[in-house]
Design an enzyme around this catalytic site. Structure first.
Site, short mmCIF file in Angstrom:
data_model
loop_
_atom_site.label_atom_id
_atom_site.label_comp_id
_atom_site.label_asym_id
_atom_site.label_seq_id
_atom_site.Cartn_x
_atom_site.Cartn_y
_atom_site.Cartn_z
N SER A 54 0.85 -1.19 0.00
CA SER A 54 0.00 0.00 0.00
C SER A 54 0.89 1.24 0.00
CB SER A 54 -0.88 0.01 1.25
OG SER A 54 -0.06 0.22 2.38
N LYS A 55 0.23 2.37 -0.14
CA LYS A 55 0.91 3.67 -0.15
C LYS A 55 1.83 3.84 1.06
CE LYS A 55 -0.60 6.81 -3.26
NZ LYS A 55 -0.06 7.88 -3.93
#
Ligand code: GLU
Length: 424
Positions: A203-204
């Site tokens: 994820s980010k």
């Protein structure tokens, strides 16, 4: 028969690490085998597809240097073809229309076991009798992913389907469709997912960004290319820093691991640093300027500036902080000031140097070094006892490129002005 592989993104999001790595493995396989790398845009979901995402994907691929040999082909332009193939399957008794009268078409899933020799996972087999009949055409007339994918892979003569592990469950359905269409199935290679350092979905938070976001923060295309290639693949030795040419020469699907890759942003920065160091001064200067205020400096300044800093930062954007004292007033680090600039003794010391520098005619590296060393000697000190406080006075910090180089780049006037502040 020559290899034909494809990258088939849906323009429903930006080109992220996972997609870019999938594109890269296809690209590399095409290059290694002397085959073709085809780009197909899977844009039949009109509501979720967008021109912006499409632009982002195309720009991302180009920036990474993965130019496609054919395409882009757009599925949205081939709706008539999917309907025609569905119609043929109906006529052959292999598919049927929705009994409730909508436009939907279903494929009669054969009650057979299918298997394939996955180029990464080895033999995988699946009992299709566990599957429901498959939607080929949805009630709105558009094809499902599995159907359009097979029709196009057949139409484009795709020989190897290289895609993410998450598609393994689709492959038995697609194989059943190849059989219904009377076409040979391609070879399949399902590449493992990329996980974050916590072994959860990437994820980010883990630094996973779109390809163009990496570009925008000053990562080099060569470095990202190298980094992506090493996600689940390695040449079999310890080497990590490799040119595109070397990667292309060594890439093989046989060496792609079955287990998930772990995304390590620190490693990307390390690789980027290796490329940045080797960049020409001019190119490095252009990269740095993107992150600096636009100021008037001659090209001599920029080349020297780039030479000093390309070995000191890991990505272009770090220059903003690393070299802020060149483009505005100094931000003094409190503890550095306390340690190196406080006290009468330090002020006297800088005062003496200030006067010697003030009368110096030639403002050059060698000359500045001579003055500082002679000054230290005359007071029975080591050069570093002078160099440390001067560095803090000029840059606000304890670490910088070579002090004399910095003094030349800052220029006489700025150096004298900044020193003067710390002189009694
Ligand atoms: N559009 C699909 C995806 O982005 C393509 C999958 C495939 O390569 O078959 O996941």
């Amino acid at each position: 028969m020559s290899t034909r592989v494809r990258f088939a993104p849906s323009p429903t999001g930006r080109l992220h690490t996972g997609g870019a790595r999938c594109a890269l493995f296809n690209y590399l396989y095409a290059r290694v085998t002397g085959g073709k790398f085809i780009l197909r845009i899977e844009d039949t979901d009109v509501k979720r597809s967008s021109k912006n995402y499409l632009g982002d994907i195309l720009d991302g691929l180009k920036w990474l240097g993965m130019e496609w040999d054919e395409g882009p082909y757009y599925q949205s332009e081939r709706l008539a073809e999917y309907s025609a193939v569905a119609q043929r399957l109906i006529e052959e008794g292999l598919a049927y229309r929705d009994p409730e009268g909508s436009a939907a078409v279903y494929f009669k899933m054969p009650k057979v076991r299918v298997s394939w020799e996955d180029l990464i996972h080895g033999e995988i087999s699946f009992d299709c009798s566990l599957l429901d009949d498959l939607v080929l055409i949805k009630s709105d007339g558009t094809p499902t992913y599995n159907f359009a994918c097979v029709v196009d892979d057949v139409g484009l003569g795709v020989t190897h389907v290289i895609r993410g592990d998450d598609h393994i469950s689709n492959t038995p359905k697609q194989i059943a469709l190849y059989r219904a269409l009377g076409k040979p199935q391609p070879k399949f290679a399902h590449i493992p997912l990329i996980l974050g350092p916590d072994k959860k979905r990437l994820s980010k938070r883990h630094g996973a960004k779109s390809v163009l976001e990496y570009r925008d923060e000053g990562i080099l295309s060569d470095a990202l290319f190298n980094f992506l290639a090493l996600l689940s693949w390695s040449p079999g030795d310890e080497r990590e820093f490799m040119s595109r040419g070397e990667i292309i020469k060594k890439f093989s699907l046989k060496k792609v691991k079955k287990t998930a890759a772990v995304f390590d942003y620190e490693k990307l920065l390390w690789l980027n640093q290796q490329y940045l160091k080797r960049l020409g001064d001019e190119e490095a200067a252009e990269g740095f300027k993107r992150f600096l205020p636009s100021v008037e400096r001659d090209s001599g300044f920029w080349l020297e500036f780039a030479r000093l800093y390309k070995v000191r930062v890991r990505k272009f954007s770090e220059i903003k902080e690393a070299a802020d004292f060149f483009f505005g007033d100094v931000k003094y680090d409190e503890s550095a000031v306390k340690e190196h600039l406080f006290g009468e003794d330090k002020k006297n010391l800088l005062g003496g140097l200030f006067r010697r520098l003030e009368s110096l005619q030639v403002w050059e590296i060698k000359e500045l070094e001579r003055v500082v060393r002679e000054y230290a000697e005359s007071g029975g000190r080591e050069a570093k006892e002078i160099i440390h406080p001067v560095r803090v006075a000029l840059t606000g910090r304890t670490a910088s490129p070579g002090l004399f180089e910095v003094m030349v780049l800052l220029g006489r006037q700025t150096v004298l002005e900044r020193l003067k502040r710390w002189v009694l």
